[in-house]
Design a protein around this motif. Structure first.
Motif, PDB file in Angstrom:
ATOM      1  N   MET B 396       2.425   5.526  -5.221  1.00 23.13           N
ATOM      2  CA  MET B 396       1.880   6.070  -3.976  1.00 23.13           C
ATOM      3  C   MET B 396       2.521   5.424  -2.769  1.00 23.13           C
ATOM      4  SD  MET B 396      -2.098   7.029  -4.424  1.00 23.13           S
ATOM      5  CE  MET B 396      -2.546   5.878  -5.667  1.00 23.13           C
ATOM      6  N   ARG B 397       2.807   4.123  -2.888  1.00 22.34           N
ATOM      7  CA  ARG B 397       3.443   3.437  -1.783  1.00 22.34           C
ATOM      8  C   ARG B 397       4.874   3.944  -1.618  1.00 22.34           C
ATOM      9  NH1 ARG B 397       2.482  -1.716  -3.266  1.00 22.34           N
ATOM     10  NH2 ARG B 397       4.553  -1.797  -4.165  1.00 22.34           N
ATOM     11  N   GLU B 398       5.594   3.978  -2.725  1.00 19.01           N
ATOM     12  CA  GLU B 398       6.990   4.387  -2.676  1.00 19.01           C
ATOM     13  C   GLU B 398       7.168   5.808  -2.133  1.00 19.01           C
ATOM     14  OE1 GLU B 398       9.597   4.218  -6.260  1.00 19.01           O
ATOM     15  OE2 GLU B 398       8.613   2.261  -6.417  1.00 19.01           O
ATOM     16  N   PHE B 399       6.241   6.676  -2.488  1.00 17.93           N
ATOM     17  CA  PHE B 399       6.397   8.074  -2.104  1.00 17.93           C
ATOM     18  C   PHE B 399       5.505   8.460  -0.917  1.00 17.93           C
ATOM     19  CE2 PHE B 399       8.141   7.831  -6.299  1.00 17.93           C
ATOM     20  CZ  PHE B 399       9.198   8.727  -6.294  1.00 17.93           C
ATOM     21  N   HIS B 400       5.014   7.462  -0.221  1.00 17.55           N
ATOM     22  CA  HIS B 400       4.186   7.663   0.984  1.00 17.55           C
ATOM     23  C   HIS B 400       3.025   8.624   0.742  1.00 17.55           C
ATOM     24  CE1 HIS B 400       7.447   5.621   2.879  1.00 17.55           C
ATOM     25  NE2 HIS B 400       8.289   6.572   2.529  1.00 17.55           N
ATOM     26  N   LEU B 401       2.240   8.347  -0.266  1.00 17.19           N
ATOM     27  CA  LEU B 401       1.117   9.231  -0.561  1.00 17.19           C
ATOM     28  C   LEU B 401      -0.220   8.484  -0.528  1.00 17.19           C
ATOM     29  CD1 LEU B 401       2.802  11.114  -3.536  1.00 17.19           C
ATOM     30  CD2 LEU B 401       2.144  12.179  -1.388  1.00 17.19           C
ATOM     31  N   GLU B 402      -0.200   7.219  -0.066  1.00 13.86           N
ATOM     32  CA  GLU B 402      -1.429   6.400  -0.116  1.00 13.86           C
ATOM     33  C   GLU B 402      -2.607   7.074   0.563  1.00 13.86           C
ATOM     34  OE1 GLU B 402       1.459   4.891   1.397  1.00 13.86           O
ATOM     35  OE2 GLU B 402       1.398   2.740   0.937  1.00 13.86           O
ATOM     36  N   LYS B 403      -2.334   7.704   1.698  1.00 13.68           N
ATOM     37  CA  LYS B 403      -3.427   8.298   2.475  1.00 13.68           C
ATOM     38  C   LYS B 403      -4.035   9.495   1.764  1.00 13.68           C
ATOM     39  CE  LYS B 403      -1.408   7.530   6.873  1.00 13.68           C
ATOM     40  NZ  LYS B 403      -0.619   8.358   7.783  1.00 13.68           N
ATOM     41  N   HIS B 404      -3.314  10.015   0.792  1.00 11.06           N
ATOM     42  CA  HIS B 404      -3.771  11.265   0.169  1.00 11.06           C
ATOM     43  C   HIS B 404      -4.270  11.069  -1.251  1.00 11.06           C
ATOM     44  CE1 HIS B 404      -2.048  13.290   3.600  1.00 11.06           C
ATOM     45  NE2 HIS B 404      -1.013  12.508   3.459  1.00 11.06           N
ATOM     46  N   ARG B 405      -4.511   9.808  -1.600  1.00  9.12           N
ATOM     47  CA  ARG B 405      -4.977   9.440  -2.940  1.00  9.12           C
ATOM     48  C   ARG B 405      -5.953  10.456  -3.553  1.00  9.12           C
ATOM     49  NH1 ARG B 405      -6.458   4.169  -5.473  1.00  9.12           N
ATOM     50  NH2 ARG B 405      -4.907   3.261  -4.100  1.00  9.12           N
ATOM     51  N   PHE B 406      -6.959  10.872  -2.777  1.00  5.17           N
ATOM     52  CA  PHE B 406      -7.979  11.768  -3.333  1.00  5.17           C
ATOM     53  C   PHE B 406      -7.841  13.224  -2.876  1.00  5.17           C
ATOM     54  CE2 PHE B 406     -10.014   7.540  -3.410  1.00  5.17           C
ATOM     55  CZ  PHE B 406     -10.073   7.413  -4.797  1.00  5.17           C
ATOM     56  N   SER B 407      -6.715  13.539  -2.247  1.00  4.93           N
ATOM     57  CA  SER B 407      -6.521  14.930  -1.820  1.00  4.93           C
ATOM     58  C   SER B 407      -6.199  15.804  -3.014  1.00  4.93           C
ATOM     59  CB  SER B 407      -5.348  15.038  -0.840  1.00  4.93           C
ATOM     60  OG  SER B 407      -5.562  14.214   0.265  1.00  4.93           O
TER      61      SER B 407
END
Lengths: 201, 524, 259
Positions: B396-407
């Protein structure tokens, strides 16, 4: 009635008809398999009854998403016409059957004046579609010749199937779909959006 | 602009629009006018409301989506609210981006007749008008062809033809070439040029990449991320003077004005492939419905290579990719992965060691949230809870998806979806990754981000195989494989391919910008 | 030749005998009508026998199993006559065998009538005719066509989904929960994409000046001519003549009662 509907809503009903048309074909095979499993027990007549509810799912999904009078009925008829166009063995008779089932599904929404789309109404809609279609098949398919205990038993199975495969599964699929945000322009998506906002506030 | 046109064709005054409420509208207090016989390009990053604006201009929005708007739009001095339903659509025609979803009829003839029927053309005139407009787009005689059997480029020409039947005064093109291959895209632009000259239309082009349109564009408009109009002027003034602003907004500068256009070339070149062959295709043929798709293909892929498979639509590129990934079985011949025939591989093991990213990322999503999506494969392979969590967090960090964990994966933006689909494939560091047209229809920023991601993967030693139409990407690969008529007609360094004029021509390939620029404009 | 018949008339022509057949419970009536439809199909339909059999044969098996089921479970009204043989705990009478055979033949008639329609009717013309003759609103007919056009696209997409699931390592799932999840994995992407396409295509149609107004010109003018009525009378009349014959020969049975 159709004046209140947007073109995109009608195209949506047609697309539901196409997608579920493909899914129905799969279920037709499932029914065959269930029938073969049940046959040695003398329960072959229940094979298709168990999955019968899936045929009403378009009505419920469309009504639950669009929430307008007449949608349950029209969606089923449109799905019927679409399947005739798909060129399988379905002929005009299928449109007639679809109209009967659609009317059955619409009944539940009409009784609640098209205002209530909670799970219980959707289940009721699946059950009323099952009931009406059962009466139709008594005559159209000649089921009236069957022995009474079998008729009662198949009716019960069909109504339960309508409640679960049309009512519960239909709501579940629509809710899953709403989560993908593609329904933002429709009643169900708008309701979800509103709930999110009030939930966030 | 010419002096006699005092009254603008379209005047937009203080206009805002949103799907839900005007607190933070998608289109924010926009003000501009469009003139007769003027070609304007409207740019802006993805999601800046350009397409919504197009539909507001011809009066379909906000009604069609039950949205809200404020401010006014005037067409020839008349408020567009005062037009009857359908009237304004005849004046302002739109060609949309997706070639698949612009038609309602089966055949070309019926589709064009549908438009004519809408404007109540007498049936006796229809056949003539259909033939005339098809002649204009170069497709006369194909009246009875089924639309779904046409190529993307042909579909867009039919979309244009049906709009032209309305005899509009203004044409809006909403990224009409985003889903086309480079040569078809160029053809479509040429066609627009010739239509514009013939009919003296006002044209509004919505595009991410302005390059090929530049010689017909009079004016540039740029929408910012907050929905405001941030630039309005002629080509030179905008692209020279407002460079920094545009780059901040993520707008693709035309390569002619950009010194970073060659940025892809900095990628990858320091990573050299090894000599170890990891995948071998031997005398392989593939048929579909008794038709030869691929004939006697021989191919080696070495560890760490970056390969592009190119060729025109229908040349069998995707089929070859699917065969190499073990998704299809060859009709004749064999494919070896690490010297072991593909069919001897255990499916689970094979899927760990090779990944495949589909053109539409949505096809790969199977769960409800981004987090579940990333952990699905790991759970399946029975890793410990701790290992699963740490891997997911790292991805998630590498692909810049941390903010969307539960999307929900489907609700992500185009770029995020693409990143997620790649992230699910690299949870266990595969040896080889296949990509089917990964940059197709994506905007500049997403493409650049994606290429950065590819570079990181290459640094970790992953072999990459692309099917692509983007020659600027091909230009930076180690090897280009050109498919034409069921065969490989070129297999070698891209640098040498650019000199093979015959091959380029028959496979309908364009030169990359770097080379085109050297031999001056437009050499195909 | 039948392909040139007006689709709406054709639809009604095959619908009426279909409904009326539901009242008959003897063997003679549906059998004669089935033979009649076969005759019509292969003399006037321009339908290849092999293609027809390909569609028809699976339904033949379904009809057989349906007949067998009816024979086993016939109620009192229909299980008249002598007991012919006993099978485990089921008593099989002449009545139940006749009823089962009748119902099977009836469903074969439905299938044959459906095929007569489906194999000779162009989908676009059917919709145009529903609009021009049956006054179905254009919004509905064009809306249906717009959705129907996506069939090949969805079939393609289904195949891609299957491959994509393989890549992700989704194998054959076990249990009811797994099955439901699998159903969702196919249904959601197909529907989500379908809904987006529905929206886009509706917008594109409206951009081309479509308002749903019934006041529009027609490129293909669908008409009802003499030959359409001849076809109609032939299909429906054929049924009536067979019923009359059946009555006079003493075969006709309506809802278990000889008439």
């Amino acid at each position: 009635m159709t004046n209140q509907w947007k073109l995109k809503e009608i195209v949506l009903m047609s697309i539901l008809g196409v997608v579920f048309g493909i899914i129905y074909l799969a279920f037709f095979l499932v029914g065959q398999v269930i029938q073969n499993i049940l046959a040695p027990f003398g329960l072959a007549p229940f094979g298709y009854e168990i999955i019968f509810g899936i045929w009403f799912i378009v009505s419920i999904v469309a009504a639950y998403i669009l929430r307008k009078p007449g949608v349950a009925f029209t969606a089923e008829v449109i799905a019927g016409i679409t399947e005739v166009l798909l060129g399988t063995t379905a002929g005009p008779g299928l449109i007639l059957s679809a109209a009967v089932q659609g009317a059955g599904a619409e009944l539940a929404f009409a009784l609640t004046k098209w205002k209530d789309y909670r799970l219980r109404v959707l289940i009721f809609s699946g059950m009323s579609a099952a009931l009406i279609s059962f009466v139709w098949h008594l005559f159209y398919a000649g089921n009236i010749t069957l022995t009474p205990w079998l008729l009662v038993a198949t009716l019960v199975v069909r109504v339960i199937s309508g409640a679960l495969l049309a009512g519960v599964l239909g709501k579940w699929i629509s809710d899953q779909l709403a989560k993908t945000d593609v329904l933002r322009g429709y009643a169900l998506g708008k309701e979800l959006q509103k709930r999110r906002e009030t939930g966030a506030a | 602009m010419k002096q006699e046109q005092r009254r603008p064709l379209l005047l937009i005054e203080n206009f805002s629009f949103d799907y839900e409420s005007l607190d933070q509208p998608i289109i924010n207090r926009i003000q501009f006018s469009l003139n007769k016989n003027e070609t304007t390009i409207l740019m802006g990053s993805s999601g800046s409301g350009k397409s919504s604006l197009a539909l507001c201009l011809n009066g379909l929005y906000p009604d069609a989506v039950e949205g809200v708007s404020s401010g006014e739009i005037y067409y020839r001095g008349k408020n567009i609210r005062d037009f009857k339903k359908g009237e304004l659509n005849q004046e302002i025609g739109i060609v949309f981006q997706d070639p698949e979803s612009q038609f309602c009829m089966i055949t070309i003839e019926d589709e064009l007749a549908f438009t004519l029927e809408n404007i109540k053309t007498p049936p006796s005139e229809m056949a003539r008008r259909i033939s005339e407009v098809l002649k204009l787009v170069g497709m006369d005689g194909l009246q009875n062809r089924k639309i779904h059997e046409l190529s993307g480029g042909q579909k867009q020409k039919i979309a244009l033809a049906s709009v032209l039947l309305l005899e509009p005064n203004m044409l809006i093109l909403d990224e009409p070439t985003a889903n086309l291959d480079p040569v078809s895209s160029l053809e479509f632009i040429q066609l627009i040029k010739c239509v514009q000259e013939k009919h003296q239309l006002a044209v509004l082009i919505i595009e991410h990449q302005a390059d090929d349109w530049l010689d017909i564009v009079d004016r540039v408009l740029v929408m910012g991320r907050s929905g405001e109009l941030i630039a309005d002027g002629n080509v030179n003034s905008i692209f020279m003077e407002k460079k920094t602003l545009l780059e901040q907004e993520g707008v693709f500068l035309p390569k002619r004005f950009s010194n970073t256009a060659d940025s892809f070339r900095n990628f990858n070149h320091r990573i050299l492939p090894s000599e170890d062959v990891i995948l071998t295709v031997k005398d392989m043929s593939f048929y579909r419905k008794k038709q030869i798709i691929l004939n006697e293909i021989n191919l080696n892929i070495r560890s760490g290579e970056f390969i592009a498979i190119i060729g025109e639509n229908g040349a069998g590129k995707s089929t070859l990719l699917q065969l190499m990934a073990g998704l299809l079985t060859p009709f004749k011949g064999n494919i070896y992965f690490f010297d072991k025939p593909m069919e001897h591989w255990d499916q689970k093991e094979l899927r760990k060691r090779m990944g495949y990213v589909f053109q539409n990322p949505e096809h790969q999503f199977i769960t409800d949230t981004v987090l579940e999506e990333l952990t699905f494969g790991l759970k399946l392979n029975g890793y410990s809870e701790k290992k699963i969590n740490s891997t997911a967090t790292k991805l998630m960090r590498e692909f810049h998806l941390e903010k969307h964990r539960f999307s929900n994966p489907f609700s992500l933006s185009g770029g995020q979806k693409r990143r997620l689909s790649v992230a699910t494939m690299v949870d266990e560091t595969p040896d080889i990754l296949f990509f089917d047209e990964p940059t197709f229809g994506q905007d500049a920023r997403t493409t650049r981000e994606f290429m950065n991601m590819i570079e990181r993967l290459r640094e970790s030693g992953t072999t990459i195989v692309f099917v692509t139409h983007d020659m600027d990407i091909v230009d930076i690969t180690n090897r280009a494989i050109v498919l034409h008529k069921q065969n490989i007609v070129y297999n070698g360094e891209p640098e040498k391919l650019w000199q093979q004029e015959k091959i380029l021509k028959k496979a309908r390939l364009r030169l990359p910008y770097r080379i085109r620029n050297n031999h001056e404009e437009g050499a195909v | 030749m039948i392909s040139s018949i007006n689709p709406s008339i054709k639809a009604i022509a095959v619908l009426i005998p279909g409904i009326l057949l539901s009242f008959t419970f003897d063997v003679f009536t549906p059998l004669s009508y089935f033979i009649f439809i076969l005759f019509v199909t292969f003399t006037m339909g321009d339908i290849s026998v092999i293609k027809w059999l390909k569609f028809f044969s699976p339904f033949f098996l379904v009809a057989l199993s349906f007949a067998w089921m009816t024979i086993l479970y016939t109620n009192q009204t229909f299980s008249y006559g002598e007991v012919m043989f006993t099978l485990w705990r089921f008593e099989i009478t002449t009545g139940s065998i006749l009823t089962g055979t009748s119902l099977a033949l009836r469903s074969l008639c439905f299938v044959a009538l459906s095929l007569l329609f489906a194999l000779t009717t162009d989908s676009t013309k059917f919709m145009l005719s529903l609009m021009q003759q049956c006054k179905v609103p254009p919004k509905i007919t064009y809306g249906i066509l717009a959705g129907y056009r996506f069939l090949p696209l969805f079939q393609q997409e289904l195949q891609i989904l299957r491959q994509a699931h393989r890549i992700r390592g989704v194998g054959r799932t076990k249990g009811l929960k797994g099955k439901i999840n699998q159903f969702r994995r196919y249904a959601i992407p197909l529907l989500a994409n379908g809904i987006r396409k529905a929206e886009r295509v509706a917008i594109a149609m409206e951009s081309k000046g479509f308002t749903g107004d019934t006041d529009r010109t027609h490129y293909h003018q669908m008409t009802i001519e003499k030959k359409d009525w001849i076809f109609f009378s032939f299909i429906v009349g054929g049924f009536i003549i067979i019923v009359v014959f059946s009555y006079n020969l003493g075969y006709l049975n309506i809802f278990g009662k000889k008439v």
